[in-house]
Structures are given as structure tokens and as C-alpha cells.
Design a protein around this motif. Structure first.
Motif, PDB file in Angstrom:
ATOM      1  N   LEU A 156     -31.735  17.361  -4.299  1.00  0.00           N
ATOM      2  CA  LEU A 156     -32.449  18.554  -4.783  1.00  0.00           C
ATOM      3  C   LEU A 156     -31.520  19.688  -5.206  1.00  0.00           C
ATOM      4  O   LEU A 156     -31.975  20.770  -5.567  1.00  0.00           O
ATOM      5  CB  LEU A 156     -33.379  19.070  -3.662  1.00  0.00           C
ATOM      6  N   ILE A 193     -42.115  16.521  -0.797  1.00  0.00           N
ATOM      7  CA  ILE A 193     -40.848  17.096  -1.268  1.00  0.00           C
ATOM      8  C   ILE A 193     -41.076  18.587  -1.499  1.00  0.00           C
ATOM      9  O   ILE A 193     -41.938  18.988  -2.282  1.00  0.00           O
ATOM     10  CB  ILE A 193     -40.409  16.431  -2.601  1.00  0.00           C
ATOM     11  N   ILE A 194     -40.296  19.411  -0.798  1.00  0.00           N
ATOM     12  CA  ILE A 194     -40.401  20.865  -0.965  1.00  0.00           C
ATOM     13  C   ILE A 194     -39.676  21.234  -2.262  1.00  0.00           C
ATOM     14  O   ILE A 194     -38.502  20.888  -2.437  1.00  0.00           O
ATOM     15  CB  ILE A 194     -39.735  21.602   0.220  1.00  0.00           C
ATOM     16  N   THR A 229     -35.771   9.297  -0.229  1.00  0.00           N
ATOM     17  CA  THR A 229     -35.294  10.162   0.857  1.00  0.00           C
ATOM     18  C   THR A 229     -34.721  11.436   0.247  1.00  0.00           C
ATOM     19  O   THR A 229     -33.717  11.376  -0.461  1.00  0.00           O
ATOM     20  CB  THR A 229     -34.216   9.432   1.691  1.00  0.00           C
ATOM     21  N   PRO A 230     -35.377  12.596   0.507  1.00  0.00           N
ATOM     22  CA  PRO A 230     -34.850  13.839  -0.057  1.00  0.00           C
ATOM     23  C   PRO A 230     -33.549  14.241   0.611  1.00  0.00           C
ATOM     24  O   PRO A 230     -33.294  13.887   1.753  1.00  0.00           O
ATOM     25  CB  PRO A 230     -35.953  14.863   0.235  1.00  0.00           C
ATOM     26  N   THR A 240     -28.788  23.693   1.936  1.00  0.00           N
ATOM     27  CA  THR A 240     -29.822  24.225   1.041  1.00  0.00           C
ATOM     28  C   THR A 240     -30.974  24.825   1.854  1.00  0.00           C
ATOM     29  O   THR A 240     -31.186  24.467   3.022  1.00  0.00           O
ATOM     30  CB  THR A 240     -30.396  23.121   0.134  1.00  0.00           C
ATOM     31  N   GLY A 273     -34.203  24.290   1.291  1.00  0.00           N
ATOM     32  CA  GLY A 273     -35.181  23.227   1.571  1.00  0.00           C
ATOM     33  C   GLY A 273     -34.729  22.342   2.722  1.00  0.00           C
ATOM     34  O   GLY A 273     -35.529  21.952   3.577  1.00  0.00           O
ATOM     35  N   TYR A 331     -38.394  16.362   8.262  1.00  0.00           N
ATOM     36  CA  TYR A 331     -37.370  15.500   7.642  1.00  0.00           C
ATOM     37  C   TYR A 331     -37.799  14.965   6.278  1.00  0.00           C
ATOM     38  O   TYR A 331     -37.382  13.877   5.875  1.00  0.00           O
ATOM     39  CB  TYR A 331     -37.046  14.298   8.552  1.00  0.00           C
ATOM     40  N   ASN A 385     -27.288  16.756  11.131  1.00  0.00           N
ATOM     41  CA  ASN A 385     -26.411  15.937  11.963  1.00  0.00           C
ATOM     42  C   ASN A 385     -27.108  14.930  12.848  1.00  0.00           C
ATOM     43  O   ASN A 385     -26.549  14.497  13.842  1.00  0.00           O
ATOM     44  CB  ASN A 385     -25.416  16.785  12.762  1.00  0.00           C
ATOM     45  N   SER A 442     -33.415  24.278  12.459  1.00  0.00           N
ATOM     46  CA  SER A 442     -34.282  24.917  13.458  1.00  0.00           C
ATOM     47  C   SER A 442     -34.089  26.429  13.556  1.00  0.00           C
ATOM     48  O   SER A 442     -35.037  27.163  13.782  1.00  0.00           O
ATOM     49  CB  SER A 442     -34.035  24.280  14.825  1.00  0.00           C
ATOM     50  N   ALA A 497     -36.608  21.678   6.206  1.00  0.00           N
ATOM     51  CA  ALA A 497     -37.055  20.320   6.544  1.00  0.00           C
ATOM     52  C   ALA A 497     -36.259  19.702   7.685  1.00  0.00           C
ATOM     53  O   ALA A 497     -36.723  18.787   8.347  1.00  0.00           O
ATOM     54  CB  ALA A 497     -36.956  19.426   5.307  1.00  0.00           C
ATOM     55  N   THR A 512     -23.999  26.419   8.673  1.00  0.00           N
ATOM     56  CA  THR A 512     -23.566  25.702   7.467  1.00  0.00           C
ATOM     57  C   THR A 512     -24.020  26.408   6.191  1.00  0.00           C
ATOM     58  O   THR A 512     -24.109  25.785   5.131  1.00  0.00           O
ATOM     59  CB  THR A 512     -24.183  24.282   7.451  1.00  0.00           C
ATOM     60  N   THR A 564     -25.986  18.197   5.315  1.00  0.00           N
ATOM     61  CA  THR A 564     -25.272  18.686   6.492  1.00  0.00           C
ATOM     62  C   THR A 564     -26.049  18.454   7.787  1.00  0.00           C
ATOM     63  O   THR A 564     -25.607  18.881   8.856  1.00  0.00           O
ATOM     64  CB  THR A 564     -24.950  20.194   6.384  1.00  0.00           C
ATOM     65  N   HIS A 570     -20.799  24.508  14.469  1.00  0.00           N
ATOM     66  CA  HIS A 570     -19.410  24.614  14.039  1.00  0.00           C
ATOM     67  C   HIS A 570     -18.461  24.566  15.240  1.00  0.00           C
ATOM     68  O   HIS A 570     -17.301  24.173  15.095  1.00  0.00           O
ATOM     69  CB  HIS A 570     -19.181  25.878  13.217  1.00  0.00           C
ATOM     70  N   ASN A 624     -38.790   8.945   3.185  1.00  0.00           N
ATOM     71  CA  ASN A 624     -37.826   8.871   4.293  1.00  0.00           C
ATOM     72  C   ASN A 624     -38.290   7.921   5.401  1.00  0.00           C
ATOM     73  O   ASN A 624     -38.423   8.310   6.570  1.00  0.00           O
ATOM     74  CB  ASN A 624     -37.562  10.279   4.861  1.00  0.00           C
TER      75      ASN A 624
HETATM   76  P1  FAD Z   1     -29.958  17.856   4.509  1.00  0.00           P
HETATM   77  O1  FAD Z   1     -29.025  17.429   5.578  1.00  0.00           O
HETATM   78  O2  FAD Z   1     -29.646  17.413   3.133  1.00  0.00           O
HETATM   79  O3  FAD Z   1     -31.434  17.404   4.861  1.00  0.00           O
HETATM   80  C1  FAD Z   1     -32.013  17.707   6.105  1.00  0.00           C
HETATM   81  C2  FAD Z   1     -33.385  17.028   6.186  1.00  0.00           C
HETATM   82  O4  FAD Z   1     -34.270  17.661   5.280  1.00  0.00           O
HETATM   83  C3  FAD Z   1     -33.384  15.562   5.789  1.00  0.00           C
HETATM   84  O5  FAD Z   1     -34.337  14.886   6.555  1.00  0.00           O
HETATM   85  C4  FAD Z   1     -33.824  15.574   4.338  1.00  0.00           C
HETATM   86  O6  FAD Z   1     -34.445  14.354   4.004  1.00  0.00           O
HETATM   87  C5  FAD Z   1     -34.785  16.739   4.322  1.00  0.00           C
HETATM   88  N1  FAD Z   1     -34.840  17.481   3.058  1.00  0.00           N
HETATM   89  C6  FAD Z   1     -33.804  18.064   2.395  1.00  0.00           C
HETATM   90  N2  FAD Z   1     -34.259  18.732   1.317  1.00  0.00           N
HETATM   91  C7  FAD Z   1     -35.617  18.568   1.303  1.00  0.00           C
HETATM   92  C8  FAD Z   1     -36.665  19.008   0.432  1.00  0.00           C
HETATM   93  N3  FAD Z   1     -36.408  19.777  -0.627  1.00  0.00           N
HETATM   94  N4  FAD Z   1     -37.927  18.638   0.707  1.00  0.00           N
HETATM   95  C9  FAD Z   1     -38.205  17.871   1.796  1.00  0.00           C
HETATM   96  N5  FAD Z   1     -37.266  17.424   2.647  1.00  0.00           N
HETATM   97  C10 FAD Z   1     -35.996  17.775   2.403  1.00  0.00           C
HETATM   98  N6  FAD Z   1     -28.888  23.538  11.847  1.00  0.00           N
HETATM   99  C11 FAD Z   1     -29.512  24.665  12.232  1.00  0.00           C
HETATM  100  O7  FAD Z   1     -30.745  24.707  12.239  1.00  0.00           O
HETATM  101  N7  FAD Z   1     -28.790  25.763  12.621  1.00  0.00           N
HETATM  102  C12 FAD Z   1     -27.435  25.789  12.618  1.00  0.00           C
HETATM  103  O8  FAD Z   1     -26.826  26.804  12.901  1.00  0.00           O
HETATM  104  C13 FAD Z   1     -26.749  24.585  12.232  1.00  0.00           C
HETATM  105  N8  FAD Z   1     -25.394  24.524  12.257  1.00  0.00           N
HETATM  106  C14 FAD Z   1     -24.768  23.378  11.845  1.00  0.00           C
HETATM  107  C15 FAD Z   1     -23.357  23.305  11.831  1.00  0.00           C
HETATM  108  C16 FAD Z   1     -22.702  22.147  11.434  1.00  0.00           C
HETATM  109  C17 FAD Z   1     -21.193  22.132  11.401  1.00  0.00           C
HETATM  110  C18 FAD Z   1     -23.467  21.011  11.032  1.00  0.00           C
HETATM  111  C19 FAD Z   1     -22.803  19.746  10.572  1.00  0.00           C
HETATM  112  C20 FAD Z   1     -24.854  21.073  11.038  1.00  0.00           C
HETATM  113  C21 FAD Z   1     -25.516  22.241  11.432  1.00  0.00           C
HETATM  114  N9  FAD Z   1     -26.912  22.331  11.410  1.00  0.00           N
HETATM  115  C22 FAD Z   1     -27.534  23.477  11.826  1.00  0.00           C
HETATM  116  C23 FAD Z   1     -27.704  21.247  10.820  1.00  0.00           C
HETATM  117  C24 FAD Z   1     -27.832  21.432   9.268  1.00  0.00           C
HETATM  118  O9  FAD Z   1     -26.618  21.885   8.724  1.00  0.00           O
HETATM  119  C25 FAD Z   1     -28.866  22.445   8.876  1.00  0.00           C
HETATM  120  O10 FAD Z   1     -30.086  22.149   9.442  1.00  0.00           O
HETATM  121  C26 FAD Z   1     -29.010  22.589   7.362  1.00  0.00           C
HETATM  122  O11 FAD Z   1     -29.835  23.667   7.120  1.00  0.00           O
HETATM  123  C27 FAD Z   1     -29.539  21.375   6.665  1.00  0.00           C
HETATM  124  O12 FAD Z   1     -29.581  21.672   5.274  1.00  0.00           O
HETATM  125  P2  FAD Z   1     -29.126  20.590   4.194  1.00  0.00           P
HETATM  126  O13 FAD Z   1     -29.426  21.144   2.836  1.00  0.00           O
HETATM  127  O14 FAD Z   1     -27.744  20.133   4.414  1.00  0.00           O
HETATM  128  O15 FAD Z   1     -30.156  19.435   4.540  1.00  0.00           O
END
Ligand code: FAD
Length: 466
Positions: A96, A204-205, A73-74, A144, A146, A199, A81, A153, A150, A139, A79, A321, A437
Motif C-alpha cells: 500500500l 483493505i484500509i 495479504t496487505p 505506514t 494503515g 491484521y 513483529n 497498538s 491494522a 517505527t 515493520t 527499538h 491474510n
Molecule cells: P505492516 O507490518 O506492513 O503491517 C501490519 C499489519 O497490518 C499486517 O497484518 C498487514 O497485513 C496489515 N496491513 C498493513 N496495511 C494495511 C492496510 N492498508 N489495510 C489493511 N491491513 C493492512 N508497534 C506499536 O504499536 N508501537 C510501537 O511503538 C512499535 N514499535 C516498534 C519498534 C520496532 C523496532 C519494530 C520492529 C516494530 C514496532 N512496532 C510497534 C510494530 C510495528 O512497527 C507497528 O505496529 C507499525 O505501525 C506497523 O506498520 P507497518 O506499515 O510496518 O505495517
């Protein structure tokens, strides 16, 4: 049970963690936003966390995992949710975040490794040539690139540029497949939409090419209104002024601002609703003129405060947020994700506000959607029972407002991505054993899944493009 001792040996030279407490920490995301997901996913944990530093180490890890039949699971910043990054079947969490270099910056585009934090990417592209990502999640300080692609939105900047679903908002992805001999695919245009918002279920990106926009020292502005619908009408009218450059427009109903935006409280007025804005510095004079014309009460301007130390950025009051700030004060709160299709989006918001009163408190995000400006929403819900939450969802849908359900962890039930035969065929090709995943794509686990269930999806199926 896979032989993890043997797997560790085969991964020699790559960073591996098996301390159960640390592994559990990296096996969670912000799933606890949802009382329903919290109950379902609290005990989920992986067996190992593997942190590759290069694409070559990703390939080696996937090859070993494939040979042992171990799920992977990548994970980026963790972050997400909806439990997207949670390893439902255990196995390896592929962290990653050590792949965090920018490779090239050009006029209008950047090439970076997938694990870079998006705020750090913006910092580097701004310093290099005054450019930044077209939009980022709220966030941005911890997510990240990636993970955004993944699992996310859209976000801050979507008022001008739309979302990740829009062709051209991601330029190219390098993706490693989960096979006996992992391959590296280069995807662009329609093809990359197989992997965006999937997801990490089909590759894996490792590298991303993104378009850039001019960077500004955006000014945070908060404008108060005694009547929430006046705030919504102002936001709608403002977003239709062609000349004022905006990055964020979020009407947020009372009592949210005064009760939950604790660091901004000295500037806020009890009982007022607000519009949270990010405005280009050269658009401030026209913005002020227009707000005065629309009888807005300008409560806060980041270009006028003595110091922003300890005060969060405007975008950290918006998107999810808003929910986070409410949850910190009142753990009984949860939320929904709503679309208010235009052109009568303001009317739809007004109707739902009347129906629910204080049980569902409105928070809107104005965005560009299929070329037109409309709003989506992340309203706060005073949670009572799962049955009532379902009723609230149904009432929205009956009023022409689709819900992207944030209380589901599968792609399909969340309503974010429509899986179809093209998507499924791609997964068969890139992940024939179903190790990436697992549990997140219903269409993979249930061959009888009805692709045409009539639901609305934010990321439409690939067949619609062909
Ligand atoms: P992760 O949570 O680590 O992963 C997200 C998904 O991507 C998982 O399914 C994971 O398996 C997959 N993944 C991660 N890296 C890779 C990779 N390299 N290759 C393939 N798959 C991968 N989202 C929005 O779109 N817009 C917002 O404004 C927004 N605001 C948020 C505010 C808060 C307070 C919270 C808690 C969440 C918010 N989100 C928002 C959701 C989330 O924070 C974002 O989508 C964020 O970009 C996810 O990035 P991450 O690196 O934390 O991904």
C-alpha cells in the motif's frame, strides 16, 4: 495453481512485481525478533507483489484476486513483529506504500491515504498548522498509517492519549471488501474497531481520518539511577504530576542502556538504569526541578548537545527499538509484552525483577490505560528454550501480569484482539472466501474455537460494546 500469467494481464496498468527475490523481500516483516516465529515462518513467500496507486486500483486488484481465488495479504512498511504481514498461503502481497497522500488537514484532524509513512504525515501536518498525530509507533520513520492501525497498538504519546484500542483515537476508516464486486465501507466509532488491529483479515484500509494534537519540538532527556526501582518510582511519580507535558516515559534497566545504546554511550554511566523521556520545551524547567528533587542524574538533554547528527531520537531507544538495539549486539536476546495492571503496578514490577534477575531485564513503557496511568513492558529475555519461555510467561501470569505473546502470529494467541461472533460475522460479509491474510484468525479456520477461553485481550471483542 492460479494462472499468474493471466492475472498479470488482468492487472494491466497496475504495478506488479514477480521477481522471486524481490517478492520474498516484501513477504517478510520483523518476525525474526522471535526465535519461535523465525523457525516457523522463514520460508514464507508470496507469488506476486501488487502496488496500487489509488483506491480504484485496490478495487480492481481485489476483484481479479477474488475471481481467481488468490489470497491477498496487505502490507505497509513491513515493520510488524509477529509475522502479521507475511503471506502464509502465498498469493498476492498488496503493497500500500504508493498510496501516500494527505487529502485534508483540519483543526484537530487529518485525512490521509493508508500508505503514508507516519513521520511524513507528522512533518506535513506540523508544517501546515503546528499539529501532529496524538501518538505514533517508534517505527514512525518506516511504518505506514494503515499498517499501524491494522497491526499496531500504541506508542510514543500513549502516556497522554492511550492507545489505538481507545474510542476516538481513530476517527474514520475507508475499507475495501474482498468480494466478486468489492464494496467500499465507511466505518466510524464502534464499527471501525472490527478492522483496527485485525491484521487486514477483513478489508483493505485505503483512507484514514485521525485526530491530531499540538506539535512541539520535543526534548529528549535521559535520567540515570543506580537502582532500577528508583528509576521506576521516579517515572511513576513524574507521570502523576499534572503540569509537566510528556510524550514518552520509559524506565529501562541496567545493563541495557550502557551495553546496547551505543550512540548514547558517551553520556551514559555503566551500571546505571535510565528513564528515557520526551518533554515539551516549556516543561523542561519544571522537569529538571522535579528530577533534582527525586535525586535523578540528568545524563542527556537534546536541547543541550551541540548536534544531534548521528544520535537517534529518544523514541528510537524505546518501545520495540529497545529490543532492536539489544538484538544488534546480542542475537541471543528475545522479548515479551507484559501488562502490569495498576494501581500496584510498581510493586508488581519489583516482584518480577526480583524473581528473574538478569534472565529477564526490565523495560517499561508508562501509558494511560482506561483513564489511569500504569505501565506495560517489553522486557528483554535471555532466550534458552521454548519451554523456559513458556515458564517465564506463566510466572508473569501467576503474578497478575498478563502477557500479549509476541511469539504467535494469530490474532487470538497473541492476545491482542479478541475475536467473537460479531467479528466473525463481519469477516463472512467482507471476505466470504477467506482470502484476506489467511491463517491469521483462528476463529475463521476452526469453527469450534472457544471465544470465551478466559484470556485477556488488549483489543476486546465487539460483543462487549453492544
Ligand atoms: P505492516 O507490518 O506492513 O503491517 C501490519 C499489519 O497490518 C499486517 O497484518 C498487514 O497485513 C496489515 N496491513 C498493513 N496495511 C494495511 C492496510 N492498508 N489495510 C489493511 N491491513 C493492512 N508497534 C506499536 O504499536 N508501537 C510501537 O511503538 C512499535 N514499535 C516498534 C519498534 C520496532 C523496532 C519494530 C520492529 C516494530 C514496532 N512496532 C510497534 C510494530 C510495528 O512497527 C507497528 O505496529 C507499525 O505501525 C506497523 O506498520 P507497518 O506499515 O510496518 O505495517
Amino acid at each position: 495453481m492460479p494462472d499468474y500469467q493471466q492475472i498479470r494481464q488482468e492487472l494491466e496498468g497496475i504495478a506488479v512485481e514477480d521477481n522471486p527475490a524481490l517478492v520474498k523481500q516484501k513477504s517478510r516483516d520483523f518476525y525474526w525478533y522471535s526465535p519461535i516465529l523465525k523457525a516457523q515462518l522463514d520460508n514464507v513467500t508470496a507469488d506476486l507483489v501488487v502496488s496500487p496507486k489509488s483506491e480504484e486500483e485496490v478495487i480492481r486488484t481485489l476483484k481479479v484476486a477474488y475471481a481467481h481465488g488468490v489470497p491477498v495479504t496487505p502490507r505497509g512498511g513491513g515493520t510488524g513483529n509477529y509475522g502479521q504481514a507475511m503471506p502464509l498461503s502465498g498469493g498476492i502481497v498488496l503493497n500500500l506504500m504508493s498510496m501516500n497522500r494527505i487529502k485534508e488537514i483540519h483543526p484537530g484532524r487529518v485525512i490521509a491515504e493508508a500508505g503514508i509513512i507516519t513521520a511524513e504525515l507528522d512533518r506535513q501536518t506540523k508544517a501546515h498548522s503546528g499539529q501532529e498525530l496524538r501518538f505514533h509507533p517508534s517505527t514512525t520513520g518506516t511504518a505506514t498509517l494503515g499498517g499501524f492501525i491494522a497491526g499496531g497498538s500504541g506508542g510514543v504519546g500513549s502516556i497522554t492519549w492511550g492507545g489505538l484500542r481507545d474510542l476516538g483515537n481513530i476517527l474514520r476508516l475507508r475499507v475495501v471488501t474482498m468480494e466478486a464486486e468489492p464494496r467500499v465501507l465507511e466505518l466510524s466509532a464502534w464499527d471501525l474497531q472490527k478492522v483496527s488491529h485485525a491484521y487486514g483479515t477483513n478489508g483493505i484500509i485505503t483512507e484514514v481520518e485521525m485526530p491530531l494534537a499540538p506539535a512541539y519540538d520535543w526534548v529528549d532527556v535521559i535520567i540515570g539511577y543506580d537502582d532500577y526501582m528508583d528509576a521506576v518510582r521516579f517515572a511513576d511519580a513524574l507521570t502523576h504530576r499534572n503540569g509537566i507535558l510528556l510524550k514518552e516515559v520509559a524506565p529501562i534497566s541496567a545493563p541495557i542502556p550502557y551495553d546496547y545504546f551505543t550512540r548514547h554511550k558517551p553520556w551514559l554511566k555503566e551500571g546505571q538504569s535510565v528513564v528515557v523521556l520526551m518533554v515539551a520545551p516549556h516543561s523542561m524547567a519544571p522537569l529538571v526541578a522535579y528530577a533534582e528533587k527525586m535525586k535523578g542524574d540528568i545524563r542527556f538533554r537534546s536541547d543541550k548537545v551541540e548536534s544531534m547528527k548521528g544520535i537517534p531520537h529518544a523514541y528510537e531507544l524505546a518501545w520495540n527499538h529497545t529490543t532492536l538495539r539489544a538484538l544488534k549486539v546480542d542475537p541471543g536476546i528475545t522479548y515479551l509484552q507484559v501488562q502490569y495492571p495498576g494501581p500496584d503496578h510498581v510493586e508488581k514490577v519489583g516482584r518480577l525483577v526480583k524473581i528473574f534477575g538478569d534472565e529477564v531485564i526490565s523495560h517499561l513503557e508508562f501509558i494511560k490505560f482506561d483513564g489511569a496511568i500504569q505501565c506495560s513492558g517489553l522486557p528483554l529475555v535471555r532466550y534458552t528454550t521454548e519451554e523456559r519461555l513458556e515458564e517465564i510467561i506463566k510466572i508473569h501470569e501467576d503474578n497478575g501480569c498478563p502477557i500479549f505473546n509476541p511469539h504467535r502470529y494469530t490474532l487470538e494467541e497473541g492476545g491482542m484482539k479478541q475475536t467473537d461472533t460479531v467479528q466473525l460475522a463481519f469477516k463472512k460479509e467482507t471476505d466470504p472466501k477467506g482470502l484476506l491474510n489467511p491463517g491469521k484468525m483462528i476463529a475463521w479456520d476452526n469453527p469450534d474455537f472457544d471465544f470465551k477461553s478466559g484470556k485477556n485481550y488488549l483489543f476486546p471483542g465487539l460483543q462487549s460494546f453492544m
